[in-house]
Motif scaffolding. Structure first.
Motif, mmCIF file in Angstrom:
data_model
loop_
_atom_site.group_PDB
_atom_site.id
_atom_site.type_symbol
_atom_site.label_atom_id
_atom_site.label_comp_id
_atom_site.label_asym_id
_atom_site.label_seq_id
_atom_site.Cartn_x
_atom_site.Cartn_y
_atom_site.Cartn_z
ATOM 1 N N SER A 74 0.833 -1.203 0.000
ATOM 2 C CA SER A 74 0.000 0.000 0.000
ATOM 3 C C SER A 74 0.869 1.255 0.000
ATOM 4 O O SER A 74 0.588 2.223 -0.712
ATOM 5 C CB SER A 74 -0.921 -0.008 1.229
ATOM 6 O OG SER A 74 -1.788 -1.119 1.192
ATOM 7 N N ILE A 75 1.929 1.229 0.808
ATOM 8 C CA ILE A 75 2.844 2.378 0.852
ATOM 9 C C ILE A 75 3.520 2.570 -0.501
ATOM 10 O O ILE A 75 3.610 3.694 -1.021
ATOM 11 C CB ILE A 75 3.907 2.183 1.952
ATOM 12 C CG1 ILE A 75 3.245 2.196 3.348
ATOM 13 C CG2 ILE A 75 4.971 3.269 1.866
ATOM 14 C CD1 ILE A 75 2.680 3.522 3.756
ATOM 15 N N GLN A 76 3.992 1.473 -1.106
ATOM 16 C CA GLN A 76 4.657 1.575 -2.403
ATOM 17 C C GLN A 76 3.711 2.099 -3.471
ATOM 18 O O GLN A 76 4.096 2.939 -4.297
ATOM 19 C CB GLN A 76 5.218 0.211 -2.804
ATOM 20 C CG GLN A 76 6.439 -0.221 -2.000
ATOM 21 C CD GLN A 76 6.977 -1.570 -2.436
ATOM 22 O OE1 GLN A 76 6.311 -2.306 -3.171
ATOM 23 N NE2 GLN A 76 8.171 -1.918 -1.971
ATOM 24 N N SER A 77 2.467 1.601 -3.466
ATOM 25 C CA SER A 77 1.497 2.072 -4.452
ATOM 26 C C SER A 77 1.221 3.562 -4.290
ATOM 27 O O SER A 77 1.094 4.291 -5.280
ATOM 28 C CB SER A 77 0.183 1.280 -4.303
ATOM 29 O OG SER A 77 0.387 -0.094 -4.536
ATOM 30 N N SER A 78 1.148 4.018 -3.052
ATOM 31 C CA SER A 78 0.912 5.444 -2.811
ATOM 32 C C SER A 78 2.097 6.289 -3.275
ATOM 33 O O SER A 78 1.910 7.376 -3.838
ATOM 34 C CB SER A 78 0.651 5.680 -1.316
ATOM 35 O OG SER A 78 -0.476 4.960 -0.890
ATOM 36 N N ILE A 79 3.302 5.801 -3.036
ATOM 37 C CA ILE A 79 4.489 6.540 -3.489
ATOM 38 C C ILE A 79 4.532 6.606 -5.013
ATOM 39 O O ILE A 79 4.826 7.660 -5.599
ATOM 40 C CB ILE A 79 5.768 5.889 -2.925
ATOM 41 C CG1 ILE A 79 5.813 6.053 -1.401
ATOM 42 C CG2 ILE A 79 7.013 6.505 -3.566
ATOM 43 C CD1 ILE A 79 6.969 5.334 -0.745
ATOM 44 N N TYR A 80 4.217 5.493 -5.675
ATOM 45 C CA TYR A 80 4.167 5.497 -7.133
ATOM 46 C C TYR A 80 3.111 6.466 -7.643
ATOM 47 O O TYR A 80 3.314 7.159 -8.655
ATOM 48 C CB TYR A 80 3.879 4.090 -7.652
ATOM 49 C CG TYR A 80 4.987 3.090 -7.396
ATOM 50 C CD1 TYR A 80 6.306 3.513 -7.276
ATOM 51 C CD2 TYR A 80 4.718 1.733 -7.275
ATOM 52 C CE1 TYR A 80 7.322 2.603 -7.036
ATOM 53 C CE2 TYR A 80 5.723 0.819 -7.039
ATOM 54 C CZ TYR A 80 7.033 1.254 -6.911
ATOM 55 O OH TYR A 80 8.033 0.362 -6.668
ATOM 56 N N ALA A 81 1.967 6.516 -6.948
ATOM 57 C CA ALA A 81 0.907 7.446 -7.344
ATOM 58 C C ALA A 81 1.374 8.889 -7.200
ATOM 59 O O ALA A 81 1.073 9.742 -8.053
ATOM 60 C CB ALA A 81 -0.341 7.205 -6.493
ATOM 61 N N ALA A 82 2.107 9.171 -6.124
ATOM 62 C CA ALA A 82 2.618 10.538 -5.920
ATOM 63 C C ALA A 82 3.610 10.920 -7.014
ATOM 64 O O ALA A 82 3.546 12.020 -7.575
ATOM 65 C CB ALA A 82 3.279 10.638 -4.547
ATOM 66 N N GLY A 111 3.842 9.539 -10.036
ATOM 67 C CA GLY A 111 3.108 9.641 -11.289
ATOM 68 C C GLY A 111 2.326 10.929 -11.403
ATOM 69 O O GLY A 111 2.317 11.582 -12.463
ATOM 70 N N GLY A 112 1.670 11.326 -10.314
ATOM 71 C CA GLY A 112 0.925 12.581 -10.329
ATOM 72 C C GLY A 112 1.827 13.781 -10.531
ATOM 73 O O GLY A 112 1.492 14.714 -11.271
ATOM 74 N N PHE A 115 0.566 14.909 1.179
ATOM 75 C CA PHE A 115 1.649 15.431 0.340
ATOM 76 C C PHE A 115 1.194 15.570 -1.117
ATOM 77 O O PHE A 115 1.488 16.570 -1.777
ATOM 78 C CB PHE A 115 2.859 14.511 0.428
ATOM 79 C CG PHE A 115 3.952 14.843 -0.552
ATOM 80 C CD1 PHE A 115 4.674 16.017 -0.430
ATOM 81 C CD2 PHE A 115 4.241 13.992 -1.602
ATOM 82 C CE1 PHE A 115 5.679 16.339 -1.338
ATOM 83 C CE2 PHE A 115 5.234 14.298 -2.514
ATOM 84 C CZ PHE A 115 5.960 15.471 -2.379
ATOM 85 N N ILE A 116 0.465 14.564 -1.619
ATOM 86 C CA ILE A 116 -0.033 14.630 -2.996
ATOM 87 C C ILE A 116 -0.973 15.818 -3.165
ATOM 88 O O ILE A 116 -0.925 16.544 -4.167
ATOM 89 C CB ILE A 116 -0.745 13.311 -3.368
ATOM 90 C CG1 ILE A 116 0.251 12.150 -3.353
ATOM 91 C CG2 ILE A 116 -1.402 13.413 -4.740
ATOM 92 C CD1 ILE A 116 -0.383 10.795 -3.562
ATOM 93 N N LEU A 117 -1.846 16.031 -2.177
ATOM 94 C CA LEU A 117 -2.766 17.164 -2.243
ATOM 95 C C LEU A 117 -2.009 18.488 -2.212
ATOM 96 O O LEU A 117 -2.399 19.449 -2.896
ATOM 97 C CB LEU A 117 -3.755 17.090 -1.077
ATOM 98 C CG LEU A 117 -4.848 18.166 -1.031
ATOM 99 C CD1 LEU A 117 -5.666 18.151 -2.324
ATOM 100 C CD2 LEU A 117 -5.755 17.952 0.175
ATOM 101 N N SER A 118 -0.928 18.540 -1.455
ATOM 102 C CA SER A 118 -0.148 19.787 -1.386
ATOM 103 C C SER A 118 0.536 20.090 -2.715
ATOM 104 O O SER A 118 0.796 21.251 -3.031
ATOM 105 C CB SER A 118 0.892 19.705 -0.264
ATOM 106 O OG SER A 118 1.894 18.746 -0.556
ATOM 107 N N ILE A 119 0.841 19.050 -3.513
ATOM 108 C CA ILE A 119 1.390 19.281 -4.859
ATOM 109 C C ILE A 119 0.380 20.045 -5.700
ATOM 110 O O ILE A 119 0.718 20.997 -6.414
ATOM 111 C CB ILE A 119 1.753 17.933 -5.527
ATOM 112 C CG1 ILE A 119 2.922 17.279 -4.797
ATOM 113 C CG2 ILE A 119 2.109 18.151 -7.001
ATOM 114 C CD1 ILE A 119 3.273 15.905 -5.342
#
Length: 337
Positions: free
Chosen positions: A160-168, A170-171, A220-224
């Motif tokens: 789950s952590i890895q998938s979230s990091i990849y999503a960040a 990628g975004g 963090f993704i939202l702050s981007i």
């Protein structure tokens, strides 16, 4: 045995073992009721419990007790009746015996007076501190019952952590591409500022010891997105100024000046929401609020300072001082030297 069962992840065996432990505890409670009598001295009478070294030449530690006025009198009477008899003083927490010290014969005449006492024994620093914490904490207001057992493997959490990091990541890449395609040269400048923002954010996370949980990564993704939003406001204001016929330099200055109030308002309201979530929320919510709040503050800094500095530096080059690099399909705009 309980630790071995947890490693085996056998839910049925864990439940059966816990039931057996509860039955043993009931038997011990019944035995304690025969050996000990209630005295009226409770944790409400204990004002503090701490630790202290037994002596300067040994590694042993003692546990210190402090009682209020009523507790001091009850403790003195209790220790007077037990001193020299060999009987133990049972200290219970949630009906479980956690300590059973013996009162020395020297206290047979008056008991332990003054409201202060010391529990001596072969305590290590850790065991003494654990007992002091139990004494200070007191009993739970409600009994604890096991409603459900659920085991989550370490692999699932790691994935789950890895998938979230990849999503960040990628975004972030998609945002970088979009900014260059749509905003041309200012978009490239914003990308550079966004990379600086990401580096500063991770640096602050490391300095503050922030743990990136799933909600923290989401913050963090939202702050981007918040960081990009500030640049979008600035560039749209700059385009409006260019379309109004102003020079490139004045358009850039006016773009930052006119967009600042909107950027400040949006970031302040977001930070207020983050503060409310951090101080009123609990657990994972605090992680989300912390990472989002740090990201919002740094995004405003990079948008107002880094983006502005890079933009003004870029238009100082004659070859880059072309309005079409900043606003497509724009003709006849006067460029200030």
């Amino acid at each position: 045995k309980q630790a071995e069962l947890k490693k085996s992840e056998d839910a049925a065996a864990i439940t059966a073992n816990q039931a057996a432990l509860q039955e043993k505890q009931k038997q011990l409670t019944a035995l304690y009721d025969q050996l000990y009598e209630k005295t009226g001295l409770t944790g409400d009478n204990l004002t503090n419990a701490g630790t202290q070294p037994a002596s300067s030449v040994s590694n042993d530690w003692n546990v210190t007790l402090q009682f209020d006025g009523e507790g001091a009198k009850l403790f003195a009477d209790l220790t007077k009746s037990l001193a020299g008899t060999g009987r133990t003083l049972g200290i219970f927490l949630d009906n479980r015996l956690i300590s059973s010290p013996i009162v020395g014969v020297e206290h047979a005449q008056t008991g332990i007076t003054g409201g202060n006492a010391v529990i001596q024994g072969n305590f290590t620093a850790q065991s003494a501190n654990e007992l002091a914490i139990q004494l200070r904490g007191g009993s739970l207001p409600f009994p604890v019952e096991i409603v459900e057992n659920r085991t989550v493997g370490a692999t699932l959490g790691r994935d789950s952590i890895q998938s979230s990091i990849y999503a960040a990541i990628g975004g972030l890449l998609l945002v970088l591409i979009f900014m260059v395609v749509y905003y041309r040269l200012p978009g490239a400048i914003a990308d550079l500022a966004l990379i600086i923002y990401a580096i500063l954010t991770f640096a602050v996370f490391v300095l503050l010891g922030v743990t990136l949980t799933l909600p923290g990564i989401a913050g963090f993704i939202l702050s981007i997105g918040m960081a990009v939003d500030a640049n979008v406001l600035i560039f749209e204001r700059t385009r409006e100024e260019l379309r109004a016929g102003k020079s490139l330099y004045r358009s850039v200055e006016s773009g930052f000046y006119r967009a600042f109030s909107s950027i400040l308002d949006s970031n302040v309201t977001t930070v207020i929401a983050c503060l409310a979530l951090f101080f009123l929320g609990a657990g994972l919510v605090k992680g989300f609020a912390l990472t989002l709040g740090i990201g919002v503050v740094l995004s405003m800094f990079t948008a107002v300072t880094c983006s502005r500095t890079l933009m003004l530096y870029t238009i100082s080059f004659q070859g880059l001082r072309k309005p079409e690099y900043f606003c497509p399909n724009l003709k006849g705009t006067k460029v200030e030297a």
